[in-house]
Design a protein around this motif. Structure first.
Motif, mmCIF file in Angstrom:
data_model
loop_
_atom_site.group_PDB
_atom_site.id
_atom_site.type_symbol
_atom_site.label_atom_id
_atom_site.label_comp_id
_atom_site.label_asym_id
_atom_site.label_seq_id
_atom_site.Cartn_x
_atom_site.Cartn_y
_atom_site.Cartn_z
ATOM 1 N N PRO A 280 -16.996 22.589 -76.833
ATOM 2 C CA PRO A 280 -15.963 21.699 -77.379
ATOM 3 C C PRO A 280 -14.727 22.440 -77.893
ATOM 4 C CG PRO A 280 -18.121 21.151 -78.293
ATOM 5 C CD PRO A 280 -18.284 22.407 -77.493
ATOM 6 N N LYS A 281 -14.899 23.706 -78.267
ATOM 7 C CA LYS A 281 -13.779 24.495 -78.771
ATOM 8 C C LYS A 281 -12.852 24.954 -77.649
ATOM 9 C CE LYS A 281 -16.439 26.148 -82.653
ATOM 10 N NZ LYS A 281 -17.488 27.080 -82.971
ATOM 11 N N GLN A 282 -13.256 24.747 -76.403
ATOM 12 C CA GLN A 282 -12.447 25.117 -75.245
ATOM 13 C C GLN A 282 -11.934 23.888 -74.487
ATOM 14 O OE1 GLN A 282 -11.764 28.334 -74.464
ATOM 15 N NE2 GLN A 282 -13.003 29.043 -76.162
ATOM 16 N N ASN A 283 -12.574 22.748 -74.695
ATOM 17 C CA ASN A 283 -12.341 21.538 -73.912
ATOM 18 C C ASN A 283 -11.041 20.824 -74.308
ATOM 19 O OD1 ASN A 283 -12.716 19.383 -72.176
ATOM 20 N ND2 ASN A 283 -14.533 18.600 -73.201
ATOM 21 N N PHE A 284 -10.200 20.597 -73.337
ATOM 22 C CA PHE A 284 -8.874 19.982 -73.507
ATOM 23 C C PHE A 284 -8.907 18.772 -74.442
ATOM 24 C CE2 PHE A 284 -5.594 16.983 -72.205
ATOM 25 C CZ PHE A 284 -4.459 17.769 -72.120
ATOM 26 N N VAL A 285 -9.725 17.772 -74.103
ATOM 27 C CA VAL A 285 -9.695 16.516 -74.866
ATOM 28 C C VAL A 285 -10.198 16.691 -76.295
ATOM 29 C CG1 VAL A 285 -9.786 15.012 -72.841
ATOM 30 C CG2 VAL A 285 -11.921 15.703 -73.943
ATOM 31 N N GLU A 286 -11.078 17.663 -76.506
ATOM 32 C CA GLU A 286 -11.604 17.920 -77.853
ATOM 33 C C GLU A 286 -10.584 18.692 -78.694
ATOM 34 O OE1 GLU A 286 -14.854 17.066 -78.781
ATOM 35 O OE2 GLU A 286 -15.490 16.391 -76.799
ATOM 36 N N VAL A 287 -10.076 19.772 -78.117
ATOM 37 C CA VAL A 287 -9.153 20.648 -78.839
ATOM 38 C C VAL A 287 -7.863 19.914 -79.197
ATOM 39 C CG1 VAL A 287 -7.736 22.736 -78.637
ATOM 40 C CG2 VAL A 287 -10.090 22.757 -77.823
ATOM 41 N N LEU A 288 -7.358 19.141 -78.255
ATOM 42 C CA LEU A 288 -6.086 18.451 -78.483
ATOM 43 C C LEU A 288 -6.257 17.070 -79.106
ATOM 44 C CD1 LEU A 288 -4.254 19.543 -75.217
ATOM 45 C CD2 LEU A 288 -4.095 20.519 -77.501
ATOM 46 N N LYS A 289 -7.511 16.745 -79.438
ATOM 47 C CA LYS A 289 -7.818 15.451 -80.059
ATOM 48 C C LYS A 289 -7.141 14.307 -79.286
ATOM 49 C CE LYS A 289 -8.561 17.521 -84.616
ATOM 50 N NZ LYS A 289 -9.396 18.511 -84.065
ATOM 51 N N THR A 290 -7.373 14.335 -77.994
ATOM 52 C CA THR A 290 -6.798 13.336 -77.094
ATOM 53 C C THR A 290 -7.332 11.955 -77.464
ATOM 54 O OG1 THR A 290 -6.718 15.009 -75.359
ATOM 55 C CG2 THR A 290 -6.522 12.720 -74.654
ATOM 56 N N PRO A 291 -6.447 10.969 -77.579
ATOM 57 C CA PRO A 291 -6.899 9.613 -77.898
ATOM 58 C C PRO A 291 -7.954 9.123 -76.898
ATOM 59 C CG PRO A 291 -4.516 9.744 -78.018
ATOM 60 C CD PRO A 291 -4.986 11.049 -77.443
ATOM 61 N N LYS A 292 -8.875 8.310 -77.391
ATOM 62 C CA LYS A 292 -10.029 7.866 -76.592
ATOM 63 C C LYS A 292 -9.604 7.217 -75.272
ATOM 64 C CE LYS A 292 -14.553 5.865 -76.960
ATOM 65 N NZ LYS A 292 -15.298 6.975 -76.430
ATOM 66 N N TYR A 293 -8.610 6.339 -75.276
ATOM 67 C CA TYR A 293 -8.215 5.659 -74.039
ATOM 68 C C TYR A 293 -7.679 6.649 -73.007
ATOM 69 C CZ TYR A 293 -3.269 5.771 -75.460
ATOM 70 O OH TYR A 293 -2.005 6.176 -75.822
ATOM 71 N N LEU A 294 -7.009 7.715 -73.471
ATOM 72 C CA LEU A 294 -6.536 8.757 -72.553
ATOM 73 C C LEU A 294 -7.699 9.626 -72.077
ATOM 74 C CD1 LEU A 294 -3.250 9.828 -74.342
ATOM 75 C CD2 LEU A 294 -3.434 8.727 -72.123
ATOM 76 N N THR A 295 -8.619 9.896 -72.973
ATOM 77 C CA THR A 295 -9.803 10.675 -72.608
ATOM 78 C C THR A 295 -10.572 9.960 -71.503
ATOM 79 O OG1 THR A 295 -9.994 11.661 -74.804
ATOM 80 C CG2 THR A 295 -11.997 11.606 -73.460
ATOM 81 N N ILE A 296 -10.723 8.658 -71.624
ATOM 82 C CA ILE A 296 -11.436 7.875 -70.604
ATOM 83 C C ILE A 296 -10.705 7.978 -69.262
ATOM 84 C CG2 ILE A 296 -12.071 5.530 -69.888
ATOM 85 C CD1 ILE A 296 -12.625 4.999 -72.925
ATOM 86 N N MET A 297 -9.388 7.829 -69.272
ATOM 87 C CA MET A 297 -8.612 7.950 -68.023
ATOM 88 C C MET A 297 -8.781 9.332 -67.413
ATOM 89 S SD MET A 297 -4.941 6.039 -68.169
ATOM 90 C CE MET A 297 -4.578 5.946 -69.904
ATOM 91 N N LEU A 298 -8.654 10.358 -68.230
ATOM 92 C CA LEU A 298 -8.781 11.734 -67.732
ATOM 93 C C LEU A 298 -10.177 11.991 -67.171
ATOM 94 C CD1 LEU A 298 -6.883 13.734 -70.481
ATOM 95 C CD2 LEU A 298 -6.274 13.583 -68.064
ATOM 96 N N LYS A 299 -11.189 11.538 -67.874
ATOM 97 C CA LYS A 299 -12.563 11.771 -67.413
ATOM 98 C C LYS A 299 -12.838 10.991 -66.136
ATOM 99 C CE LYS A 299 -14.513 13.729 -71.435
ATOM 100 N NZ LYS A 299 -15.739 14.217 -71.987
ATOM 101 N N ASN A 300 -12.316 9.777 -66.019
ATOM 102 C CA ASN A 300 -12.526 8.976 -64.804
ATOM 103 C C ASN A 300 -11.767 9.526 -63.607
ATOM 104 O OD1 ASN A 300 -14.237 7.135 -66.015
ATOM 105 N ND2 ASN A 300 -12.641 5.629 -66.399
ATOM 106 N N ALA A 301 -10.560 10.012 -63.831
ATOM 107 C CA ALA A 301 -9.694 10.387 -62.712
ATOM 108 C C ALA A 301 -9.628 11.888 -62.442
ATOM 109 C CB ALA A 301 -8.276 9.858 -62.956
#
Length: 161
Positions: free
Chosen positions: A41-62
């Motif tokens: 998690p300390k290396q993962n984009f969405v975790e480190v940058l605290k990406t909002p959940k709706y964006l995280t879902i889009m990124l993970k899906n696409a």
């Protein structure tokens, strides 16, 4: 005129078909490594940058199926030669950007990656067109593309990446 049955051609055709079937069975024995590295998690984009959940879902899906260590291989990814193509695309995707290893990139690499991500999403080059029919959740709408592009541009502008 009656059709003349050619026994030699029939036998030859049968041998070719048997050869093809045997070949397709044998190539299933060629191993493909589908192991994902553990995600820190300390290396993962969405975790480190605290990406909002709706964006995280889009990124993970696409994006994450080819651009992370969180690849979910579908059942058809276990059938050669399809598995070879999928593995090639995943390897190629991770070479361009691996969101699971975001913090291993230096500032210049991150800036370049963000530029490339913005461009490929904007030009509808990603997600890969061959991926979308089997993964409709990855088919980003124009509005979703704009949201992602704005997010990445915002990261660039803030320098907080």
């Amino acid at each position: 005129m009656l059709y003349k049955f050619d026994v030699d051609k029939y036998i030859q055709m049968k041998k070719v078909l048997i050869g093809i079937v045997v070949f397709l069975i044998l190539i299933q024995l060629i191993p493909i490594d589908r192991t994902n590295k553990p995600v820190d998690p300390k290396q993962n984009f969405v975790e480190v940058l605290k990406t909002p959940k709706y964006l995280t879902i889009m990124l993970k899906n696409a994006c994450y199926d080819c651009h992370s260590n969180e690849v979910k291989y579908p059942s058809y990814a276990y059938i050669a030669p399809i598995s070879w193509s999928i593995k090639h695309h995943v390897n190629e995707g991770k070479e361009n950007v691996n969101f699971s290893e975001w913090m291993t990139y230096n500032k210049d690499q991150k800036e370049h990656i963000l530029d490339e991500v913005i461009e490929t999403i904007g030009n509808k080059e990603m997600p890969f067109k061959g991926y979308i029919p089997m993964h409709p959740e990855a088919n980003l709408t124009d509005a979703q593309r704009k949201i992602l592009i704005d997010y990445f541009k915002g990261l660039q502008k803030s320098g907080q990446y």
